[in-house]
Design a protein around this motif. Structure first.
Motif, PDB file in Angstrom:
ATOM      1  N   VAL A 121       0.889  -1.126  -0.243  1.00  0.00           N
ATOM      2  CA  VAL A 121       0.129   0.070  -0.091  1.00  0.00           C
ATOM      3  C   VAL A 121       1.013   1.249  -0.136  1.00  0.00           C
ATOM      4  O   VAL A 121       0.492   2.180  -0.708  1.00  0.00           O
ATOM      5  CB  VAL A 121      -0.908   0.012   1.097  1.00  0.00           C
ATOM      6  N   GLY A 160      -7.609   0.617   2.275  1.00  0.00           N
ATOM      7  CA  GLY A 160      -6.776   0.051   3.609  1.00  0.00           C
ATOM      8  C   GLY A 160      -7.123   0.119   4.897  1.00  0.00           C
ATOM      9  O   GLY A 160      -7.183  -0.654   5.765  1.00  0.00           O
ATOM     10  N   TRP A 181      -5.780  -2.656   7.157  1.00  0.00           N
ATOM     11  CA  TRP A 181      -4.283  -3.043   6.729  1.00  0.00           C
ATOM     12  C   TRP A 181      -3.232  -2.961   7.479  1.00  0.00           C
ATOM     13  O   TRP A 181      -3.076  -2.155   8.279  1.00  0.00           O
ATOM     14  CB  TRP A 181      -4.116  -2.328   5.262  1.00  0.00           C
ATOM     15  N   ARG A 223      -3.498 -10.935   3.150  1.00  0.00           N
ATOM     16  CA  ARG A 223      -4.346  -9.607   2.536  1.00  0.00           C
ATOM     17  C   ARG A 223      -3.523  -9.176   1.302  1.00  0.00           C
ATOM     18  O   ARG A 223      -2.299  -9.079   1.508  1.00  0.00           O
ATOM     19  CB  ARG A 223      -4.470  -8.402   3.605  1.00  0.00           C
ATOM     20  N   VAL A 277      -3.904  -6.313  -2.183  1.00  0.00           N
ATOM     21  CA  VAL A 277      -4.344  -4.971  -2.512  1.00  0.00           C
ATOM     22  C   VAL A 277      -4.389  -4.919  -3.942  1.00  0.00           C
ATOM     23  O   VAL A 277      -3.419  -5.356  -4.777  1.00  0.00           O
ATOM     24  CB  VAL A 277      -3.909  -3.740  -1.900  1.00  0.00           C
ATOM     25  N   VAL A 289      -9.472  -4.406  -1.285  1.00  0.00           N
ATOM     26  CA  VAL A 289      -8.511  -5.377  -0.432  1.00  0.00           C
ATOM     27  C   VAL A 289      -8.999  -6.680  -0.113  1.00  0.00           C
ATOM     28  O   VAL A 289      -9.957  -6.712   0.357  1.00  0.00           O
ATOM     29  CB  VAL A 289      -8.005  -4.722   1.137  1.00  0.00           C
ATOM     30  N   GLU A 322      -8.975 -10.701   1.551  1.00  0.00           N
ATOM     31  CA  GLU A 322      -8.278 -11.215   2.767  1.00  0.00           C
ATOM     32  C   GLU A 322      -8.575 -12.853   2.380  1.00  0.00           C
ATOM     33  O   GLU A 322      -9.955 -13.257   2.254  1.00  0.00           O
ATOM     34  CB  GLU A 322      -9.009 -11.075   3.981  1.00  0.00           C
TER      35      GLU A 322
END
Length: 287
Positions: free
Chosen positions: A108, A129, A134, A144, A146, A159, A161
């Motif tokens: 990120v 995030g 995040w 995770r 992104v 995002v 998971e």
């Protein structure tokens, strides 16, 4: 009709801080517009096929993108939800994650540093995030990932998971999406489009494979061509940025954003980088 198959080569030159100063992306695959709308295919350029590969949200000073038309013999191709960005965003956002890993930086933070000229992109990245938590620790075998994109006039960050079993089976547990699609007329429709697109995109990433034998498709229905089932669906959160910018597209953007978010999360969970789709559990098996 079949979704086009693409092959990509992508490279970047990095400065001393590990940030990209040169970007080279070359890919080959079918052109739907060349057959369906020939006037739109000018001098070998297909604006649909290159969509999502050219107008990047990132500030990269030197950018080169090349497309080469290659038609698979005897296999007609057609549009698939998210069209050009469905393959380009997977490549670009997977590669951006690889660059962050090479620079030993948070994915990120790495992206944020490249968004000095696109505040709307930066805003959705930070919002996704924040809402996804995040940086918070996850159990072993979970991760995770992104993704960030600007396609169809819409800025979107997702995002994902995920949890990966020892057998390599992937379970997407949660998806957080932040979207800036300009002026919103009906927020419920925006949320519904993203929810459907996320399910559609995960299905393609994990199961979307068509095989042929003796000239016939081997898959016959949803028992052999899997889609995500109700008990496999993740929790999906959608956060809409409110502004008065011109409205962007909403029907397809969620599909292209979810796929690299999932594969980047798989890397975070397993350390295995995936460069082809659909995901093959054999590549992720571990003891």
């Amino acid at each position: 009709m079949y979704r086009p198959y693409f092959y990509d080569r992508i490279s970047a030159g990095l400065d001393e801080a590990g940030m990209p100063v040169a970007w080279n992306h070359r890919f080959a695959g079918s052109s739907i517009l060349a057959r369906w709308l020939p006037p739109a295919f000018n001098n070998g350029l297909d604006p649909d096929t290159t969509d999502g590969a050219i107008n990047l949200p990132y500030a990269i000073p030197n950018l080169r993108v090349e497309y080469l038309r290659i038609e698979p013999p005897g296999i007609p191709t057609a549009f698939w939800r998210s069209v050009g960005p469905s393959h380009n965003v997977f490549v670009i956002e997977s590669f951006m994650d690889e660059l962050a890993a090479t620079a030993k930086k948070d994915p990120v933070d790495y992206r944020r540093a490249l968004l000095v000229k696109t505040p709307r992109a930066k805003a959705v990245l930070e919002l996704a995030g924040e809402k996804a938590g995040w940086g918070r620790p996850l159990p072993s075998g979970s991760g995770r990932g992104v993704s960030l994109q600007f396609v169809f006039g819409t800025y979107m960050a997702q995002v994902a998971e995920v949890e990966v079993s020892k057998d390599g089976e992937v379970r997407v547990r949660r998806v957080v999406c932040a979207v800036d699609c300009g002026s919103v007329v009906n927020p419920d429709t925006v949320r519904a489009q993203i929810q459907g697109a996320v399910i559609f995109g995960i299905s393609a990433a994990l199961f979307g494979r068509i095989t042929l034998k003796d000239g016939r498709v081997e898959q016959t229905n949803f028992h052999t061509y899997r889609v995500l089932r109700m008990n496999e669906a993740p929790a999906i959160e959608v956060h809409i940025v409110e502004n008065t910018e011109p409205p962007g597209g909403m029907g397809e953007a969620g599909t292209s954003a979810i796929v690299p978010a999932v594969t980047n999360a798989i890397f975070a969970a397993t350390g295995t980088r995936l460069r082809k789709l659909p995901v093959d559990p054999a590549d992720l098996k571990h003891t």
